[in-house]
Design an enzyme around this catalytic site. Sequence first.
Site, mmCIF file in Angstrom:
data_model
loop_
_atom_site.group_PDB
_atom_site.id
_atom_site.type_symbol
_atom_site.label_atom_id
_atom_site.label_comp_id
_atom_site.label_asym_id
_atom_site.label_seq_id
_atom_site.Cartn_x
_atom_site.Cartn_y
_atom_site.Cartn_z
ATOM 1 N N ASP A 181 49.577 -5.863 48.349
ATOM 2 C CA ASP A 181 49.164 -4.799 47.437
ATOM 3 C C ASP A 181 49.931 -4.987 46.138
ATOM 4 O OD1 ASP A 181 48.098 -2.224 46.610
ATOM 5 O OD2 ASP A 181 47.958 -1.775 48.750
ATOM 6 N N ASP A 282 46.109 -2.302 42.868
ATOM 7 C CA ASP A 282 46.104 -0.842 42.863
ATOM 8 C C ASP A 282 45.652 -0.286 41.510
ATOM 9 O OD1 ASP A 282 47.172 1.548 44.465
ATOM 10 O OD2 ASP A 282 48.249 1.807 42.585
ATOM 11 N N GLU A 340 41.254 -2.244 43.055
ATOM 12 C CA GLU A 340 40.948 -0.855 43.385
ATOM 13 C C GLU A 340 40.573 -0.195 42.071
ATOM 14 O OE1 GLU A 340 42.761 3.299 45.079
ATOM 15 O OE2 GLU A 340 43.771 2.094 43.593
ATOM 16 N N HIS A 411 43.543 4.066 53.490
ATOM 17 C CA HIS A 411 44.683 4.958 53.701
ATOM 18 C C HIS A 411 44.652 6.180 52.783
ATOM 19 C CE1 HIS A 411 45.516 2.655 50.203
ATOM 20 N NE2 HIS A 411 46.550 3.421 49.908
ATOM 21 N N ASP A 412 43.638 6.283 51.938
ATOM 22 C CA ASP A 412 43.554 7.397 50.993
ATOM 23 C C ASP A 412 42.467 8.402 51.352
ATOM 24 O OD1 ASP A 412 45.593 6.447 49.339
ATOM 25 O OD2 ASP A 412 44.212 5.234 48.154
HETATM 26 C C1 NOJ Z 1 45.895 4.118 44.992
HETATM 27 C C2 NOJ Z 1 46.596 3.978 46.293
HETATM 28 O O1 NOJ Z 1 45.677 3.518 47.252
HETATM 29 C C3 NOJ Z 1 47.179 5.325 46.608
HETATM 30 O O2 NOJ Z 1 47.650 5.395 47.918
HETATM 31 C C4 NOJ Z 1 48.239 5.621 45.596
HETATM 32 O O3 NOJ Z 1 48.722 6.917 45.786
HETATM 33 C C5 NOJ Z 1 47.714 5.497 44.165
HETATM 34 N N1 NOJ Z 1 46.867 4.370 43.985
HETATM 35 C C6 NOJ Z 1 48.841 5.367 43.205
HETATM 36 O O4 NOJ Z 1 49.466 4.120 43.359
#
Ligand code: NOJ
Length: 631
Positions: A181, A282, A340, A411-412
């Site tokens: 990541d 990210d 992402e 995971h989000d």
């Molecule tokens: C996306 C990540 O997947 C998330 O878990 C994180 O809180 C935010 N970006 C900030 O890095």
Amino acid sequence: MTTWTMKSKLKDIYRHPVGHDIIAKILLQVGRSPKWLTNPVVGNLSLQSIQTLTRGKLNQAFFQKVLNLLNGEQAIPRKDDGSMLPAWWKEAVFYQIYPRSFQDSNGDGIGDLPGIIDRLDYLQELGITAVWLSPIYDSPNDDMGYDIRNYQKIMAEFGTMADFDRLRDGLHARGMKLIMDLVVNHTSDEHPWFQKALADPSGPFGQYYFLRPGQPDTPPNNWTSFFSGSAWRWFPEQQLWGLHLFSPKQMDLNWSYPPVRDAVCHMVNWWLDRGVDGFRLDVINYIAKNPGLPAGDPLIGQLMGFTGVEEYFYGRHLHEYLRELQERSFTPHHAFSVGETPGIGMQMSKLLTGDYRHELDMVFDFDVLETPGHVRWDDYRYDLNYLRDYLADYQDHYGSHYWQALFIENHDNPRMISKANPDPQYRIAIAKLLAVIELTLRGTPFIFQGQELGRVNAQFHNIRDFQDVESINKYHELLAAGQTEQAALAVLLAGSRDHARTPMPWDTTPHGGFTTGTPWLAGDDDYRQYNAYSEMANPRSVWSTYRHLIKLRQANPVLVYGATDTVDRRRNAWSYIRRDDDHQPIQVLINLSARQKRMTIPAGGSLLYRNYPAHDGRFKAYEARVYRLPE
Ligand code: NOJ
Ligand code: CA
């Protein structure tokens, strides 16, 4: 060069990649279908007439922001010309590990690298060929590792650099790739770069971040943070404001300052030299903030839930920065990248990933996660017809120069089964149906840990059960807005990221064998019934479905590169055929609802998979089947 003005018409704007995605996003947000635009009366409306029609509610300032975005992008995505390049990452089946919750090896309740190493055979057995590790770098864990203090050090709770090397070797020895990541939109406020910037704002690190002098009550602009409140933090000692799009401990890096880009490339090369095969980047579309950090439009803020986004989600220099990173780091290492990219839709994503553009290989488009008119915090039923429409749209319109990242969980986000239908009697059928969809479409599947066990949302009872900074801030924000504790808890239960972060259940021993200690985030008793060992032993389990379909995909290139023809799109039905010139076609048939459905079984087809034992008649609730068709 086209110049967009208030006279431009909706239908023309919808043909512009940025215009297309903005309109699609707005329609999604207000819960309307894009079909609305095919109405000639609507399509022929100019921005000017919309302004008049909305009686100025959508005002000049709003349209100016939209026009800036349109005029800022002159490129048009290349059309499908049938020339698809093969690549390992198009053929891969990825597995996302959230290391903190995967396997603890030393009883401290926190997953770690030795724990992951112990489970590599498990991944291989499942058929996984590439692993994405959520952050494992040194971090104070304000946002569970997405706040990095040292990019070149392993988080002490997770292990050491020697553990990392063993993990890399263990993966490579099994023929699996490893992607890490890459969190470079921001660093922890404890990162030495930030510490030095604060200590000496006019020194060499002063411009690494967005530090602005000012008054304690007046932040430099109206941008809001994704984790509640203003996006600016006041540093009283230095009398400075610092920008953080996420938590106040995640300070945004200033990519317009060349030494920041040098430092990032240097760090990325360091990891790539260490044998990493690529990165998941990210919030990578947020790195290019528009010069001057212009104020966000309040209307756009209201619509999107966050103020300021239009000034950084597709910043003027984004493509330039991505190309630089590609040229200096990824290309020389033949490394893979998946971005992402929240807020980026299909057409804009083409400009970030086209195989002729040298920016990113793929991106995650998050519009798959919520149905029209809903946000993650809403307690609602996800309509699988939307999932079909969303995915079929990509299968039809993405074309040969772009490649979709297929994912349903990460995971989000809460677990998809719980959103689609929380009734336990459908859990297994839906889990398998989702596996069929993700593993038989064109694109690269990213399976999130636990998805292969049919994990559902956890049963949290109290605010103390939550660990995630976003959830905890949200809770207090809701209380401050006058909501009751019960109502605020209900919001968290619908949308909390912690649902995805509970410990991975391996067996029936306490805490599912995740730890011999106390897990950092409590799960529930679910592991007694659903855990990896019992799933692996059962040929009819969700796990066995994943394994079977992964193998099927690997044995049938038509499931990777073949075209997708949708042949049934009635309400609650989805059927498509994957075909190419060299192989027998494969047809998938799915009942998207809990009600029985009549489906047309292909004549002469041989059954490759079904998520129910054999039976006659209509498709049962959430039934899915895969057939090989005669040539
Ligand atoms: C996306 C990540 O997947 C998330 O878990 C994180 O809180 C935010 N970006 C900030 O890095
Ligand atoms: Ca541990």
